[in-house]
Design an enzyme around this catalytic site. Structure first.
Site, PDB file in Angstrom:
ATOM      1  N   VAL A  21       0.861  -1.186   0.000  1.00  0.00           N
ATOM      2  CA  VAL A  21       0.000   0.000   0.000  1.00  0.00           C
ATOM      3  C   VAL A  21       0.894   1.231   0.000  1.00  0.00           C
ATOM      4  CG1 VAL A  21      -1.872   1.226   1.173  1.00  0.00           C
ATOM      5  CG2 VAL A  21      -1.684  -1.267   1.403  1.00  0.00           C
ATOM      6  N   HIS A  22       0.808   2.034  -1.040  1.00  0.00           N
ATOM      7  CA  HIS A  22       1.674   3.215  -1.066  1.00  0.00           C
ATOM      8  C   HIS A  22       1.070   4.421  -1.766  1.00  0.00           C
ATOM      9  CE1 HIS A  22       2.419   2.136  -5.254  1.00  0.00           C
ATOM     10  NE2 HIS A  22       2.946   3.328  -5.402  1.00  0.00           N
TER      11      HIS A  22
END
Length: 354
Positions: free
Chosen positions: A201-202
């Site tokens: 997740v970024h």
């Protein structure tokens, strides 16, 4: 032929690797790192593992707002291009580094080649969408990885489009065997292939929205098997700011960002992956790993159409459902070429050089 190649972020290091190898035998390449990803885990380790030559220049731009970062890159890269006088400039993907390189090259006589041209998410709120559209419209050579990319560019009236296949497929063919032979990441974290979910997740659309990020983390924490999260620096900072870091670390196996070979081994061994990364969606497809995409749209629509990728956004219930459901996958089509995309790109650059 002197080619200046501009990179700045993890996916670009991977995409540049096969092209650099194809250029090495016959041409001079000047590799330039903008410094967009500047930590050891996010940058230097990729050059070491992929045996990419150390960049001749590191612009050292670092973090900042989109405008500040892009503007500083334009200034520093513009000065470099004036000194080097390249015969061609190559940019990759859709980051601020990509756009900065495109803007600089558009003001020179050197042709601009865009690797991974033609991708469209049709989400104008994504900075990456702006970057890729603007870059495509000033490029002289457009290397599209898929038929859909070609169609997108033709619809926008763009010429000199070439269906080359995907350089990330070139890279993954090289990396998969080496990762299996040399990576110890599964043993290091007491993981068994096929018995964990990998998560990444970024994207700012998820990390910078507390409710979205909290919903994603709750859903990952409710999975019926271990979830491994190599944590991006931005995500770590946001979890800390939101007061969620301790809870997430109790529910998930949070590890540091991984080098390319270790990440490929993690992804290859995962029972499925949950991600908001465009590159990871595609790498998962290459490695036969089912993908749950934490976005409402994707540039890699082909993977969804093929039944190997499901879009769930930040919908907690939908994420939980996709992480728990039994996987039944259709036959996988060939979508991204045959692993020789980089050689095709270099041949096209040679034609331009005349």
């Amino acid at each position: 032929m002197k080619v200046v190649s501009l990179v700045g972020a993890r996916p670009q290091f991977i995409k540049a690797f096969p092209v650099s190898r194809a250029l090495a035998d016959r041409h001079e390449e000047v590799l330039v790192h903008t410094g967009q990803h500047y930590s050891e885990a996010m940058s230097e380790v990729f050059f070491e593992e992929l045996a990419i030559p150390t960049p001749e220049y590191n612009l050292g731009v670092g973090s900042g707002t989109h405008g500040q970062q892009t503007g500083e890159m334009v200034t520093r890269f513009g000065e470099l291009v004036e000194r080097e006088e390249p015969d061609a400039i190559v940019v990759y993907g859709d980051t601020n580094s990509t756009l900065a390189g495109a803007l600089v090259t558009a003001k020179t006589d050197a042709p601009l080649a865009h690797v991974e041209a033609g991708l469209r998410s049709h989400n104008d709120a994504m900075p990456e969408e702006t970057n890729r559209i603007l870059t495509d419209h000033v490029s002289d050579l457009l290397f599209a990885p898929t038929e859909r990319g070609v169609t997108n560019l033709e619809t926008e009236g763009i010429e000199n489009v070439h269906l080359t296949g995907d350089v990330m497929y070139d890279a993954i063919l090289w990396a998969r065997t080496r990762a299996a032979d040399h990576s110890t990441v599964l043993d290091d974290h007491d993981l068994t292939a096929g018995e964990y979910v990998l998560a990444t997740v970024h994207r700012a659309g998820n990390t910078d929205d507390r409710e979205r990020l909290a919903a994603i983390m709750r859903a990952l924490g409710a999975a019926d098997r271990e979830v491994v999260l190599p944590i991006h620096p931005r995500t770590a900072d946001c979890l800390e700011t939101y007061g969620l870091r301790e809870t997430v670390e109790q529910q998930l196996t949070v590890i540091e960002p991984q080098g390319y070979l270790d990440f490929v081994r993690l992804l290859d061994g995962a029972e499925r992956v949950a991600t908001d990364s465009g590159g990871v969606q595609k790498e998962a497809f290459f490695l036969d790993t089912p993908c749950v995409t934490l976005r409402e749209e994707t540039e890699w629509v082909e993977t969804v159409d093929a039944g190997w990728n499901t879009l769930v956004g930040a919908d907690e219930a939908a994420i939980e459902r996709e992480l728990h459901r039994e996987i039944t996958l259709p036959e996988k089509p060939e979508l991204y070429g045959d692993g020789d995309a980089a050689e095709r790109m270099v041949a096209l650059l040679e034609e331009t050089d005349g």
